[in-house]
Design a protein around this motif. Structure first.
Motif, mmCIF file in Angstrom:
data_model
loop_
_atom_site.group_PDB
_atom_site.id
_atom_site.type_symbol
_atom_site.label_atom_id
_atom_site.label_comp_id
_atom_site.label_asym_id
_atom_site.label_seq_id
_atom_site.Cartn_x
_atom_site.Cartn_y
_atom_site.Cartn_z
ATOM 1 N N UNK A 5 0.788 -1.416 0.072
ATOM 2 C CA UNK A 5 0.159 0.172 0.279
ATOM 3 C C UNK A 5 0.569 1.772 -0.252
ATOM 4 N N UNK A 6 0.471 2.265 -0.919
ATOM 5 C CA UNK A 6 1.663 2.802 -1.237
ATOM 6 C C UNK A 6 1.151 4.762 -0.905
ATOM 7 N N UNK A 7 1.474 5.627 -1.236
ATOM 8 C CA UNK A 7 0.855 7.086 -0.816
ATOM 9 C C UNK A 7 0.111 7.669 0.235
ATOM 10 N N UNK A 8 -0.129 9.020 -0.219
ATOM 11 C CA UNK A 8 -1.179 9.362 1.156
ATOM 12 C C UNK A 8 -1.915 9.310 1.771
ATOM 13 N N UNK A 9 -2.858 8.143 1.414
ATOM 14 C CA UNK A 9 -3.750 7.353 1.635
ATOM 15 C C UNK A 9 -4.022 6.137 2.579
ATOM 16 N N UNK A 10 -1.957 6.157 1.842
ATOM 17 C CA UNK A 10 -2.326 4.351 2.966
ATOM 18 C C UNK A 10 -1.100 4.854 3.768
ATOM 19 N N UNK A 11 -1.231 5.427 3.858
ATOM 20 C CA UNK A 11 0.358 5.624 5.051
ATOM 21 C C UNK A 11 -0.077 7.122 6.270
ATOM 22 N N UNK A 12 0.041 7.375 6.952
ATOM 23 C CA UNK A 12 0.386 8.447 7.501
ATOM 24 C C UNK A 12 1.249 9.322 7.958
ATOM 25 N N UNK A 13 0.718 9.929 8.202
ATOM 26 C CA UNK A 13 2.400 11.274 8.548
ATOM 27 C C UNK A 13 2.776 11.405 9.365
ATOM 28 N N UNK A 14 3.869 11.026 10.242
ATOM 29 C CA UNK A 14 4.516 11.641 11.373
ATOM 30 C C UNK A 14 5.779 12.209 11.547
ATOM 31 N N UNK A 15 5.912 13.324 10.633
ATOM 32 C CA UNK A 15 7.074 14.061 10.547
ATOM 33 C C UNK A 15 8.220 13.168 9.163
ATOM 34 N N UNK A 16 8.913 14.349 8.297
ATOM 35 C CA UNK A 16 9.630 13.492 7.006
ATOM 36 C C UNK A 16 9.754 12.428 7.075
ATOM 37 N N UNK A 17 10.615 12.222 8.081
ATOM 38 C CA UNK A 17 11.374 10.477 8.089
ATOM 39 C C UNK A 17 10.543 9.680 7.539
ATOM 40 N N UNK A 18 8.804 9.918 7.962
ATOM 41 C CA UNK A 18 8.347 8.644 7.478
ATOM 42 C C UNK A 18 7.577 8.781 6.625
ATOM 43 N N UNK A 19 7.706 10.187 6.000
ATOM 44 C CA UNK A 19 7.351 10.602 4.430
ATOM 45 C C UNK A 19 8.739 10.636 3.080
ATOM 46 N N UNK A 20 9.680 10.405 4.209
ATOM 47 C CA UNK A 20 10.960 10.655 3.139
ATOM 48 C C UNK A 20 11.083 9.825 1.461
ATOM 49 N N UNK A 21 11.582 8.690 2.137
ATOM 50 C CA UNK A 21 10.714 7.279 0.795
ATOM 51 C C UNK A 21 9.495 8.003 -0.041
ATOM 52 N N UNK A 22 8.897 8.227 0.489
ATOM 53 C CA UNK A 22 7.255 8.260 -0.544
ATOM 54 C C UNK A 22 7.923 9.912 -1.716
ATOM 55 N N UNK A 23 9.140 10.717 -0.861
ATOM 56 C CA UNK A 23 8.580 12.307 -1.159
ATOM 57 C C UNK A 23 9.827 11.938 -2.722
ATOM 58 N N UNK A 24 10.929 11.356 -2.108
ATOM 59 C CA UNK A 24 12.114 10.606 -3.110
ATOM 60 C C UNK A 24 11.649 9.944 -4.605
ATOM 61 N N UNK A 25 10.367 8.745 -4.548
ATOM 62 C CA UNK A 25 10.295 8.144 -5.300
ATOM 63 C C UNK A 25 9.561 8.807 -6.420
ATOM 64 N N UNK A 26 8.780 10.036 -5.309
ATOM 65 C CA UNK A 26 7.832 10.732 -6.753
ATOM 66 C C UNK A 26 8.895 11.823 -7.374
ATOM 67 N N UNK A 27 9.571 12.146 -6.612
ATOM 68 C CA UNK A 27 10.788 12.961 -6.974
ATOM 69 C C UNK A 27 11.238 12.904 -8.329
ATOM 70 N N UNK A 28 12.005 11.173 -8.174
ATOM 71 C CA UNK A 28 12.566 10.715 -9.853
ATOM 72 C C UNK A 28 12.093 10.220 -10.652
ATOM 73 N N UNK A 29 10.188 9.664 -9.661
ATOM 74 C CA UNK A 29 9.161 9.361 -10.789
ATOM 75 C C UNK A 29 9.113 10.850 -12.055
ATOM 76 N N UNK A 30 9.273 12.144 -11.490
ATOM 77 C CA UNK A 30 9.264 12.935 -12.153
ATOM 78 C C UNK A 30 10.037 13.700 -13.076
#
Ligand SMILES: N[C@@H](CCC(=O)N[C@@H](CS)C(=O)NCC(=O)O)C(=O)O
Length: 282
Positions: free
Chosen positions: A251-276
């Motif tokens: 399960x991925x993305x903002x719907x699947x994961x709760x935000x507990x600060x930048x450590x919890x979202x870093x991987x997703x942010x990097x994935x989004x940027x590399x896709x871009x």
């Protein structure tokens, strides 16, 4: 008070004795959830009016110590209102709205597509006395039940991917009712109980993630959903070119994961940027 802890239910049955109606399936679970024994009045589509003394041409109907209640939802409301000290069936109003949303989606998106693929089975498995009535009322103009159902092996594999919303939801909770099952589960399970009752071919793959919830649901109340007349739901065979029946990734993305600060979202942010970066021309 239900006499001897028993409630009478007017069933709609197939030749196998299993229930042909999702509304009746949900009602069986509702009565069991409240801790009552069920006295079944058997029968099929033919003669509903006679069986019920002219009270209804649709089933389910229950009789509780002389009181008739028609309509599956009214039965659930009645049971909660009359027996507030027993486990509640229905959530709060807002939860009920969402449960109806889910059920409307399930019927509109999945059950409606399954129906043409099982309509001949549905007639063939019905009581002999119902065959003519079902043929007359379920056949679309200019065709036959046989022709409608023919070729289903091409269509059935297209349907499991449409259940992803239910799978996603059940990744996060054991039951739609939360920690324990309630009427929301029974309404959704009733679609699968109906399919197992009337479909002579499996409609979901062996490894469908919904299997856990469906199996636990069928096992409830001493195996209420394990009627010997039911057919296997799992075992749909896919062929080359058929779509993936369900999402296999995490399960991925903002719907699947709760935000507990930048450590919890870093991987997703990097994935989004590399896709871009990959999609931007150099
Ligand atoms: N709103 C009713 C719907 C019940 C209903 O439509 N039942 C169908 C079986 S699925 C029926 O009795 N059909 C009789 C017929 O087709 O003659 C409920 O929730 O109980």
């Amino acid at each position: 008070m239900a006499k001897d802890n028993r409630i009478t239910l007017y069933d709609l049955q197939l030749r196998t004795g299993a229930t042909i109606s999702p509304f009746v399936w949900a009602t069986k679970y509702a009565i069991a959830h409240k801790g009552f024994e069920i006295d079944i009045v058997p029968g099929g589509f033919t003669g509903i009016m006679e069986r019920t003394g002219g009270r209804t041409e649709r089933l389910p109907a229950i009789v509780d110590d002389g009181k008739w209640v028609l309509d599956s939802r009214e039965i659930a409301e009645y049971l909660d209102a009359t027996y507030p000290d027993r486990p509640r069936l229905l959530g709060d109003k807002d939860a009920q709205v969402l449960s109806r949303f889910l059920e409307n989606w399930l019927w509109g998106t999945v059950l409606r597509e399954w129906m043409p693929n099982i309509v001949k089975d549905y007639r063939d498995l019905s009581l002999d006395v119902d065959h003519e009535y079902i043929t007359k009322t379920r056949t679309a103009p200019g065709t036959t039940l046989e022709a409608t159902q023919a070729g289903r092996e091409d269509r059935l594999p297209l349907i499991p991917p449409k259940l992803e919303l239910l799978r996603t939801t059940l990744r996060e909770t054991p039951w739609l009712g939360g920690d324990s099952p309630n009427y929301a589960d029974y309404r959704a399970l009733s679609v699968f109980l109906f399919m197992a009752s009337v479909a002579t071919t499996p409609v979901l793959t062996e490894d469908d993630p919904l299997r856990d919830w469906i199996d636990r649901g069928f096992d409830l109340y001493g195996g209420l959903g394990r009627h010997p007349g039911l057919h296997p739901l799992f075992g749909l065979k896919l062929r080359e070119g058929d779509p993936e029946p369900f999402s296999k990734g995490p399960a991925m993305g903002g719907l699947a994961k709760r935000n507990h600060g930048p450590d919890s979202t870093r991987e997703e942010t990097e994935r989004m940027q590399s896709r871009l970066r990959e999609s931007t021309p150099a």
